[in-house]
Design a protein around this motif. Structure first.
Motif, short mmCIF file in Angstrom:
data_model
loop_
_atom_site.label_atom_id
_atom_site.label_comp_id
_atom_site.label_asym_id
_atom_site.label_seq_id
_atom_site.Cartn_x
_atom_site.Cartn_y
_atom_site.Cartn_z
N GLY A 199 0.93 -1.10 -0.12
CA GLY A 199 -0.01 0.03 -0.04
C GLY A 199 0.87 1.34 0.08
N ALA A 200 1.85 1.25 0.64
CA ALA A 200 2.77 2.45 0.94
C ALA A 200 3.39 2.78 -0.77
CB ALA A 200 4.14 2.31 1.87
N TYR A 201 3.76 1.77 -1.13
CA TYR A 201 4.38 1.99 -2.60
C TYR A 201 3.43 2.33 -3.71
CZ TYR A 201 6.98 0.80 -7.13
OH TYR A 201 7.48 0.83 -8.06
N ILE B 36 -5.50 8.01 -5.10
CA ILE B 36 -6.01 6.92 -4.61
C ILE B 36 -6.06 7.10 -2.52
CG2 ILE B 36 -5.77 5.38 -6.55
CD1 ILE B 36 -3.77 3.94 -4.83
N ILE B 37 -6.98 6.13 -2.38
CA ILE B 37 -7.09 6.13 -0.96
C ILE B 37 -7.03 4.76 -0.46
CG2 ILE B 37 -8.50 6.12 1.22
CD1 ILE B 37 -7.59 9.13 0.19
N TRP B 38 -6.17 4.07 0.32
CA TRP B 38 -5.81 2.56 0.46
C TRP B 38 -6.29 2.49 2.02
CZ3 TRP B 38 -3.75 -0.29 -3.19
CH2 TRP B 38 -3.40 -1.34 -2.89
N GLN B 39 -6.95 1.42 2.26
CA GLN B 39 -7.36 0.90 3.65
C GLN B 39 -6.86 -0.18 4.00
OE1 GLN B 39 -9.90 2.20 5.98
NE2 GLN B 39 -8.57 0.83 6.93
N TYR B 40 -5.72 -0.20 4.81
CA TYR B 40 -5.16 -1.41 5.23
C TYR B 40 -5.93 -2.30 6.07
CZ TYR B 40 -0.41 0.48 4.45
OH TYR B 40 0.81 0.99 3.90
N SER B 41 -5.77 -3.70 6.13
CA SER B 41 -6.55 -4.41 6.99
C SER B 41 -5.76 -5.82 7.20
CB SER B 41 -7.85 -4.91 6.70
OG SER B 41 -8.03 -5.86 5.64
N LYS C 46 0.36 0.49 10.57
CA LYS C 46 0.41 1.75 11.14
C LYS C 46 1.57 2.76 10.93
CE LYS C 46 -2.68 -0.11 15.03
NZ LYS C 46 -2.44 -0.45 16.39
N ALA C 47 2.65 2.23 10.96
CA ALA C 47 3.84 2.85 10.73
C ALA C 47 3.93 3.54 9.48
CB ALA C 47 5.04 1.94 10.95
N TYR C 48 3.52 2.79 8.56
CA TYR C 48 3.59 3.24 7.24
C TYR C 48 2.48 4.17 6.92
CZ TYR C 48 6.80 -0.22 5.21
OH TYR C 48 7.80 -0.84 4.95
N LEU D 275 -2.98 6.65 3.14
CA LEU D 275 -3.01 5.37 3.88
C LEU D 275 -3.92 5.35 5.22
CD1 LEU D 275 0.72 4.54 3.51
CD2 LEU D 275 -1.04 3.54 2.25
N LYS D 276 -4.98 4.62 5.29
CA LYS D 276 -5.85 4.56 6.33
C LYS D 276 -5.35 3.39 7.21
CE LYS D 276 -8.32 7.60 4.81
NZ LYS D 276 -7.93 9.15 5.29
N LEU D 277 -5.37 4.02 8.72
CA LEU D 277 -5.02 3.04 9.59
C LEU D 277 -5.81 1.60 9.46
CD1 LEU D 277 -5.12 5.58 12.68
CD2 LEU D 277 -2.95 4.44 11.95
N PRO D 278 -5.11 0.47 9.85
CA PRO D 278 -5.65 -0.95 9.46
C PRO D 278 -6.91 -1.24 10.22
CG PRO D 278 -3.57 -0.88 10.67
CD PRO D 278 -3.81 0.45 10.45
#
Ligand SMILES: C[S@@+](CC[C@H](N)C(=O)[O-])C[C@H]1O[C@@H](n2cnc3c(N)ncnc32)[C@H](O)[C@@H]1O
Length: 202
Positions: free
Chosen positions: A45-47, A55-60, A71-73, A81-84
């Motif tokens: 997601g970071a890359y 774009i918006i990227w939701q981690y999970s 969270k660090a990324y 980048l959205k918090l996981p």
């Protein structure tokens, strides 16, 4: 935001982020809101968000240690980048109460999880995505007698570690997606006997 979490770095993600990113950069729609399932270290997601500032990227992830790295990324690029989210795709109704999304991305999960994870991923994706939306599934796959030797060796190794893990047959994965309202739009050959499968919601 000040980063207070420890970034982790997986050599495999470092290697494959470039060829996957080249494909996603072209295929993601303008202003995409992507839900990543099983984000792992968070490197992808970071890359990808650097390649596509729109774009918006939701981690999970199911794993809380992995979420610490995500969270660090996320702290380094909080506008994209959205918090996981704590998501376990084997749990019924994991897709409920999520923000609207336009795409799902999942790499290297369905072979390192029980088949139930593939079932849950496809069921939730069918509920979350709208007609024409795309899901990107990256990883190794088997092709019956035409399977790459590297993936046959890999699946034997995985099954030794956990008998319910294993590289999946592409026909079985495609059937699951079809049952949940998708068609296989593209099957892109990637380095090291991996594939990027693009499923489109009907
Ligand atoms: C091999 S790592 C892949 C990480 C990352 N996607 C990549 O390609 O570098 C597998 C990931 O799947 C996650 N995972 C396994 N089972 C899961 C489940 N049931 N729901 C969500 N994530 C899961 C693990 O926590 C781990 O982060």
């Amino acid at each position: 935001m000040i980063a207070q979490f420890q970034k982790r770095n997986a050599p495999s993600a470092e290697r494959n982020k470039t060829p996957i990113g080249a494909q996603l950069k072209m295929m993601l729609p303008q202003g995409a809101r992507v839900l990543e399932i099983a984000s792992g270290t968070g490197q992808h997601g970071a890359y990808f968000t650097k390649l596509r500032p729109d774009i918006i990227w939701q981690y999970s992830d199911v794993d809380t240690d992995a979420q610490e790295s995500q969270k660090a990324y996320a702290c380094e690029n909080s506008s994209q980048l959205k918090l996981p989210l704590q998501l376990d795709v084997t749990q019924g109704n994991w897709w409920q109460r999520l923000e609207p999304i336009t795409n799902i991305y999942c790499a290297n999960m369905i072979h390192i999880a029980p088949w139930k994870a593939a079932l849950g991923l496809t069921k939730g994706a069918g509920e979350l995505l709208q007609a024409g939306d795309k899901l990107f599934l990256y990883g190794p796959f088997l092709f019956g007698v035409d399977s790459a030797q590297s993936n046959l060796d890999f699946t034997a190794n995985l099954k030794q570690r956990n008998p319910v893990w294993g590289v999946r047959e592409l026909v079985d994965v495609e059937e699951l997606f079809v049952e949940n309202g998708f068609h296989l739009d593209q099957q892109i050959t990637m380095p090291r006997d991996n594939y990027l499968l693009v499923f489109c919601k009907r």
